[in-house]
Write an enzyme that holds these catalytic residues in place. Structure first.
Site, short mmCIF file in Angstrom:
data_model
loop_
_atom_site.label_atom_id
_atom_site.label_comp_id
_atom_site.label_asym_id
_atom_site.label_seq_id
_atom_site.Cartn_x
_atom_site.Cartn_y
_atom_site.Cartn_z
N GLY A 197 -40.49 9.35 9.28
CA GLY A 197 -39.60 9.41 8.13
C GLY A 197 -40.08 10.33 7.02
CD GLU A 255 -40.23 2.02 9.78
OE1 GLU A 255 -39.28 1.34 10.20
OE2 GLU A 255 -40.17 3.26 9.65
CG HIS A 279 -41.38 0.99 14.44
ND1 HIS A 279 -41.64 1.30 13.13
CD2 HIS A 279 -40.72 2.05 14.96
CE1 HIS A 279 -41.15 2.51 12.87
NE2 HIS A 279 -40.59 2.98 13.96
CG ASN A 296 -36.06 2.33 15.09
OD1 ASN A 296 -35.30 1.39 14.91
ND2 ASN A 296 -37.24 2.43 14.49
CB SER A 301 -40.29 13.87 11.27
OG SER A 301 -40.50 13.00 10.18
CE LYS A 313 -36.94 4.62 11.06
NZ LYS A 313 -38.25 4.92 10.58
CD GLU A 352 -42.39 5.96 16.65
OE1 GLU A 352 -41.36 6.62 16.75
OE2 GLU A 352 -42.46 4.89 16.03
C1 PEP Z 1 -39.04 5.79 14.10
O1 PEP Z 1 -38.38 5.05 13.39
O2 PEP Z 1 -39.60 5.34 15.11
C2 PEP Z 1 -39.16 7.20 13.72
C3 PEP Z 1 -39.88 7.99 14.48
O3 PEP Z 1 -38.48 7.59 12.61
P1 PEP Z 1 -38.20 9.12 12.13
O4 PEP Z 1 -37.67 9.86 13.34
O5 PEP Z 1 -37.19 8.99 11.05
O6 PEP Z 1 -39.50 9.69 11.68
#
Ligand code: PEP
Length: 254
Positions: free
Chosen positions: A175, A100, A98, A12, A214, A14, A169
Site C-alpha cells: 500500500g 496487516e 496477512h 485482496n 504495490s 481488504k 509481501e
Molecule cells: C495486499 O493487501 O496484500 C497488498 C499487497 O496490497 P497493495 O497491493 O495495495 O500493496
C-alpha cells in the site's frame, strides 16, 4: 514454468466493498477472467460480501477467498469466522497471516500455523503471507525473518498434498507504492523455494510463491517474469478491474 504452478493472481479487497458495490466489481473481474487462459484468478472480498460475490462469480473461472479465518470450526468465539463457514459461502481459498493481521491483530507465527492447518482441514487452500518490515530489511535481516515465518508452518504444509500458495509481501511495499525490484523479489522467492525443497522437493515444485506489495499494471510484467514468482497478491490495484485485469494478462506470458 512447472505445469502444476499455473500463475495465480489473487485480489485482496481488504476492508473495501463489503456491500452492494462488491457485485459490479466482481462482475468486472469475471468479464476479464473469462478471456484468460493459463491464469488462475481469485478475489478475497470482506466477509459480508462473500455470499453476493459467490453468486456473481458462480459458473465463472474466478475463485473466492476469505481474508482470514479462526482456527476452530465453531464455538463461543464471538465475531470470528471459521473455515467451514467460508466453505459454505463458496470459498475455495483463504488468505492467512496477512501483514496487516500480524501488525494490527497480533497474529504470531504459531497462530498463523494453526490457521494454515485449520484452512487445510476445512478444504480451503491457504495463501500464507510472509514478509519483512523496512527496519528488518535495512538491518539485513530479510532472509532470516522470512525463513522463520516459513518454518513456522512448513511441517503443516509438508504433511498435506494440497498445493498451497505462499505470498512474499515485504511489509514496506504494501500500500506504499514502493515495490521490491524483480531482483529483490526473486532473491527471496528463490530462497523460499530452497527452504521448501530442503523439506521435500515435491513441496517446492507444487507450491506457488506469489509476490505482493504495490503490484500494478505497469510493474507486474517484470515481477512475474522472475522464474520463482508464480503470481501476485494484489491489494489496491485489485479494486479496479481494468488494473487487475492488466496484471492478470501480464501473468499469461509466464
Ligand atoms: C495486499 O493487501 O496484500 C497488498 C499487497 O496490497 P497493495 O497491493 O495495495 O500493496
Amino acid at each position: 514454468m512447472n505445469p502444476s504452478r499455473t500463475p495465480l493472481i489473487a485480489g485482496n479487497w481488504k476492508m473495501f466493498h463489503g456491500g452492494e458495490s462488491s457485485v459490479p466489481l466482481a462482475a468486472g473481474v469475471v468479464a476479464f477472467a473469462k478471456e484468460l487462459s493459463n491464469v488462475d484468478v481469485v478475489v478475497a472480498p470482506p466477509f459480508t460480501a462473500l455470499a453476493a460475490v459467490s453468486a456473481e462469480i458462480d459458473g465463472s473461472p474466478v475463485g473466492l477467498a476469505g481474508q482470514n479465518l479462526y482456527p476452530k470450526p465453531e464455538g463461543a468465539f464471538t465475531g470470528e469466522i471459521s473455515g467451514p463457514f467460508l466453505k459454505q459461502c463458496g470459498c475455495g481459498w483463504v488468505i492467512v497471516g496477512h501483514s496487516e493481521r500480524r501488525q494490527h491483530f497480533n497474529e504470531t507465527d504459531p497462530i498463523v500455523a494453526d490457521k494454515v492447518a485449520a484452512a487445510l482441514g476445512s478444504g480451503l487452500v491457504p495463501i500464507v503471507c510472509v514478509g519483512e518490515t523496512l527496519a528488518q530489511r535495512e538491518g539485513g535481516e530479510t532472509l532470516r525473518v522470512v525463513k522463520a515465518q516459513v518454518e513456522a508452518f512448513l511441517d503443516v504444509i509438508a504433511q498435506s498434498a494440497v498445493a498451497v500458495a505462499i505470498a512474499y509481501e515485504p511489509v514496506w511495499a504494501i500500500g506504499t507504492g514502493k515495490t521490491a525490484g524483480p531482483a529483490e523479489a526473486e532473491e527471496v522467492h528463490a530462497a523460499i523455494r530452497t527452504w521448501l525443497a530442503n523439506k521435500d522437493p515435491k513441496l517446492a515444485e507444487r507450491t506457488r510463491i506469489l509476490y505482493g506489495g504495490s503490484v500494478k499494471a505497469d510493474n507486474a510484467a517484470a515481477l512475474l517474469a522472475c522464474p520463482n514468482v508464480d503470481g501476485a497478491l494484489v491489494g489496491g490495484a485489485s479494486l479496479d478491474p481494468g488494473s487487475f485485469g492488466a496484471i492478470a494478462r501480464a501473468a499469461q506470458a509466464k
